[in-house]
Design an enzyme around this catalytic site. Structure first.
Site, short mmCIF file in Angstrom:
data_model
loop_
_atom_site.label_atom_id
_atom_site.label_comp_id
_atom_site.label_asym_id
_atom_site.label_seq_id
_atom_site.Cartn_x
_atom_site.Cartn_y
_atom_site.Cartn_z
N VAL A 41 -65.91 11.59 -97.33
CA VAL A 41 -66.63 12.82 -97.66
C VAL A 41 -67.94 12.83 -96.88
O VAL A 41 -68.67 11.84 -96.85
CB VAL A 41 -66.92 12.89 -99.17
N CYS A 42 -68.20 13.94 -96.23
CA CYS A 42 -69.45 14.12 -95.49
C CYS A 42 -70.40 14.92 -96.36
O CYS A 42 -70.28 16.14 -96.48
CB CYS A 42 -69.18 14.85 -94.17
#
Length: 189
Positions: A41-42
């Protein structure tokens, strides 16, 4: 929009936690502008607290030791419901999402991919004996302040009492988490 993403994820804590952020990775395949193909996840709060002018992130948006699992999960849920298309981890998903959003749901390609992934994860959950919430009421948990005499003995700021919640649900009009209407673009979730 399909706002209930169902999937398995892993949070991996470094040895120097809470001074360094954990890593958050979806193990379930996710088609989302801010999730890399490998499931990472960014999200700003999971980026190390270093000064990086090239990132476009303010230091206050990055990890700090006051963050915890709850703030991470709330941030991920928020990101799933409101993708950041200005800094995508998956450019193709970002383009497709913007196309869907700008068409006000008429372009169904993005929504169809998400629908198929949600259905697949629901099938996985059923095989594992997990009940996946399908309504907002099932998805939300009510919280309230603890009674004054018990407050000093609690570690967390939320007080959960399932028996009282069941009684309140019978008297409710059904709104458990939000007073506003669904603005996601579709009736499904």
């Amino acid at each position: 929009m399909y706002s209930l993403f169902d999937g398995l994820a892993r949070i991996k804590f470094p040895i120097d936690y809470p001074y360094s952020p954990p890593a958050f990775r979806f193990l379930t395949k996710m088609w989302h502008p801010n999730i890399y193909e490998n499931g990472d996840v960014c999200i700003s709060i999971l980026h190390p607290p270093v000064d990086d002018p090239q990132s476009g992130e303010l230091p206050s948006e990055r990890w700090n030791p006051t963050q915890n699992v709850r703030t991470i999960l709330l941030s991920v849920i928020s990101l799933l419901n409101e993708p950041n298309t200005f800094s995508p981890a998956n450019v193709d998903a970002s383009v497709m999402y913007r196309k869907w959003r700008d068409s006000k749901g008429k372009d169904r390609e993005y929504a169809e991919i998400i629908r198929k992934q949600v259905l697949a994860t629901k099938a996985d959950a059923e095989r594992d004996g997990v009940k996946v919430p399908t309504t907002l009421a099932e998805y939300c948990v009510r919280t309230r302040a603890p009674p004054a005499d018990e407050g000093s003995n609690l570690f967390y700021d939320d007080y959960y009492d399932d028996e009282d919640l069941e009684d309140e649900d019978e008297d409710d009009d059904g709104d458990c988490c939000y007073d506003d209407e669904d603005d996601s673009g579709t009736e499904e979730s």
